[in-house]
Design an enzyme around this catalytic site. Structure first.
Site, short mmCIF file in Angstrom:
data_model
loop_
_atom_site.label_atom_id
_atom_site.label_comp_id
_atom_site.label_asym_id
_atom_site.label_seq_id
_atom_site.Cartn_x
_atom_site.Cartn_y
_atom_site.Cartn_z
N THR A 81 -0.85 -3.20 14.33
CA THR A 81 -1.48 -2.28 13.40
C THR A 81 -2.61 -1.58 14.16
OG1 THR A 81 -2.99 -4.01 12.69
CG2 THR A 81 -1.01 -3.69 11.36
N GLU A 93 9.48 15.41 10.73
CA GLU A 93 10.52 14.44 11.10
C GLU A 93 11.02 14.71 12.51
OE1 GLU A 93 13.53 14.40 8.10
OE2 GLU A 93 12.35 13.14 6.76
N LYS A 138 -7.14 -3.01 12.32
CA LYS A 138 -7.87 -4.29 12.28
C LYS A 138 -8.97 -4.24 13.35
CE LYS A 138 -3.88 -6.29 10.02
NZ LYS A 138 -2.77 -7.27 10.02
N TYR A 168 5.07 18.30 7.41
CA TYR A 168 6.25 17.44 7.61
C TYR A 168 6.75 17.59 9.04
CZ TYR A 168 8.27 14.47 4.13
OH TYR A 168 8.53 13.37 3.34
N ARG A 218 -5.31 3.10 8.72
CA ARG A 218 -4.14 2.30 8.38
C ARG A 218 -2.94 2.90 9.09
NH1 ARG A 218 -6.25 -1.33 4.49
NH2 ARG A 218 -4.20 -2.27 4.37
N ASP A 252 3.24 -9.48 18.51
CA ASP A 252 2.62 -8.78 17.39
C ASP A 252 1.13 -9.02 17.49
OD1 ASP A 252 1.60 -7.90 15.01
OD2 ASP A 252 3.12 -8.86 13.75
C1 LIG Z 1 -1.57 -7.29 9.36
C2 LIG Z 1 -0.39 -7.76 10.08
C3 LIG Z 1 0.86 -7.14 9.95
C4 LIG Z 1 1.20 -6.15 8.87
O1 LIG Z 1 0.46 -5.06 8.73
P1 LIG Z 1 0.51 -4.17 7.42
O2 LIG Z 1 -0.09 -2.92 7.92
O3 LIG Z 1 -0.31 -4.89 6.39
O4 LIG Z 1 1.93 -4.01 7.00
C5 LIG Z 1 1.89 -7.56 10.76
N1 LIG Z 1 1.72 -8.56 11.63
C6 LIG Z 1 0.55 -9.20 11.76
C7 LIG Z 1 0.43 -10.30 12.75
C8 LIG Z 1 -0.54 -8.84 10.98
O5 LIG Z 1 -1.68 -9.50 11.11
#
Ligand SMILES: *Cc1c(COP(=O)(O)O)cnc(C)c1O
Length: 423
Positions: A228, A58, A231, A56, A237, A202
């Protein structure tokens, strides 16, 4: 066999171990075209499965609320330093649990409930967290949405500017989940400056392409960048928020204590590993190959009469409008899955059908590029997609089974990180 091996899991919980093995085999045998997915390296898997999950922590390095951070602080600092170096950012927060919580942190950092936020409409390729109705971000804030142009399938920058001038959002989101074209960060930045909004990029889908130099970077244009890590970036993750030094404090406070408790230290370590991998020269080749594969796949689909949103792709992603094929997205996606080709049904811009049964298919080439597939393979994959879509229209199960067998045979020659068939 799973790599790293899972002997204790097999002894202690054969049910779960069996499902893990079965999932690994499924990932080995299918052409995985879900645009948000990938295969992580065994090193990333090892970090994710390490004893760091026991801790942990925090707070932030040097300012924790629990003792015993002698090893965790350096892990998080390494992840931060690597993120900053890879993307050229002044500040990085690597604690968000995933992409959606990272985006929520942006709201907490810059907006009060009821404030106006602007983002790309979900059915046009935006994300839930950019102010869509069912999301907390659409319920607790006042969303205004820009769209893509019907004639080009590309974001309508004139509309973005008009809407921003009229609605005066405090935050403007650019980026999304189903955008096959290059995002014009400088153009968004100019509009955000004009209306005094914070521009947030994003880049969840394209972070790996940006890291590898295959898509322009938002850094220097957007004050805040969320992504993220799992991807195209090919990490565990998780998520990160990059920002200018000016916004560092607001972002950090929003993530903790604003939204989250203890960071997932095992994930932080795996993010650090993935960032090191993404900084290697091979990764730039990987990123360019992802785009080359997507272009080749798009060209082969066009040749077979498929209608692609925006007419093609600049990145890893292809959005097919199946309207002219006489089969909607959902039954097509289900048939493709039975044919060993995994992707998702997706709304297309101005879709007359519902989100649960839309007109389109979304696919991406990050995972198959990790398997070592190159452009020469793409016409064959487009052929299989076409065969399966036609079989879906005719409900020809035998044809789907035949394609699945051919897919399995082709992929057998392409090793998968994390699992290999037992000889
Ligand atoms: C995948 C994605 C997210 C969210 O990601 P999670 O890990 O599934 O919560 C946010 N914004 C965009 C543009 C995404 O493609």
């Amino acid at each position: 066999m799973h790599e790293p091996a899972i002997p204790h899991l097999r002894d202690g919980d054969p049910e779960i171990a069996g499902l893990v093995e079965a999932e690994a085999r499924r990932q080995f045998e299918k052409i995985r075209l879900i645009a948000s997915e990938n295969y992580v390296s065994p090193a990333v898997l090892e970090a994710t499965g390490s004893v760091l999950t026991n801790k942990y922590s925090e707070g932030y390095a040097g300012r924790r609320y629990y003792e015993g951070q002698q090893n965790i602080d350096p892990v998080e600092l390494l992840a931060i330093d690597r993120a900053k170096a890879l993307f050229g950012a002044e500040h990085a927060n690597v604690q968000p649990y995933s992409g959606s919580p990272a985006n929520l942190a942006v709201y907490l950092a810059f907006l009060e409930p009821g404030d106006t936020v602007m983002g790309l409409s979900l059915p046009m390729g935006g994300h839930l967290t950019h102010g869509w109705t069912v999301s907390a971000t659409g319920k607790w804030f006042r969303p205004v949405r820009y769209e893509v142009r019907a004639d080009t399938g590309r974001v309508d920058m004139d509309q973005v500017r008009d809407l921003a001038l009229n609605e005066r959002p405090k935050v403007i989101w650019c980026g999304g989940t189903a955008i096959p074209r290059t995002i014009d960060f400088p153009a968004f930045a100019e509009i955000a400056r004009e209306v005094g909004a914070v521009l947030v990029a994003d880049v969840a889908h394209i972070a790996g392409l940006i890291a590898g130099g295959a898509h322009p970077s938002p850094v220097g244009h957007a004050e805040v960048v969320t992504t993220t890590t799992h991807k195209t970036l090919r990490g565990p993750r998780g998520a990160m928020i990059l920002s200018t030094g000016e916004h560092a404090k607001a972002i950090d406070r929003a993530v903790f204590p604003g939204l989250q408790g203890g960071p997932h230290d095992h994930t932080t370590a795996a993010i650090a590993v993935a960032l090191k991998e993404a900084a290697a020269p091979e990764f730039a080749r990987y990123a360019r190959q992802i785009v080359a594969n997507a272009r080749a796949l798009a060209a082969a689909l066009l040749e077979r009469g498929y209608d692609l949103v925006s007419g093609g792709t600049d990145n890893h992603l292809v959005l097919i409008d199946l309207t002219n094929k006489g089969v909607p997205g959902k039954p097509a996606a289900q048939a493709l899955d039975r044919a060993g080709i995994e992707l998702n049904y997706n709304a297309v811009p101005f879709d007359p059908r519902t989100p649960f049964d839309p007109s389109g298919l979304r696919l991406g080439t990050a995972a198959i590029t990790t398997r070592g597939l190159t452009e020469e393979r793409m016409p064959q994959i487009a052929g299989w997609i076409d065969e399966a879509v036609q079989a879906a229209a005719k409900q020809d199960e035998a044809a789907l089974g035949r394609v699945a067998g051919q897919v399995r045979d082709m992929l057998a020659a392409h090793p998968m990180p994390g699992w290999a068939p037992t000889p």
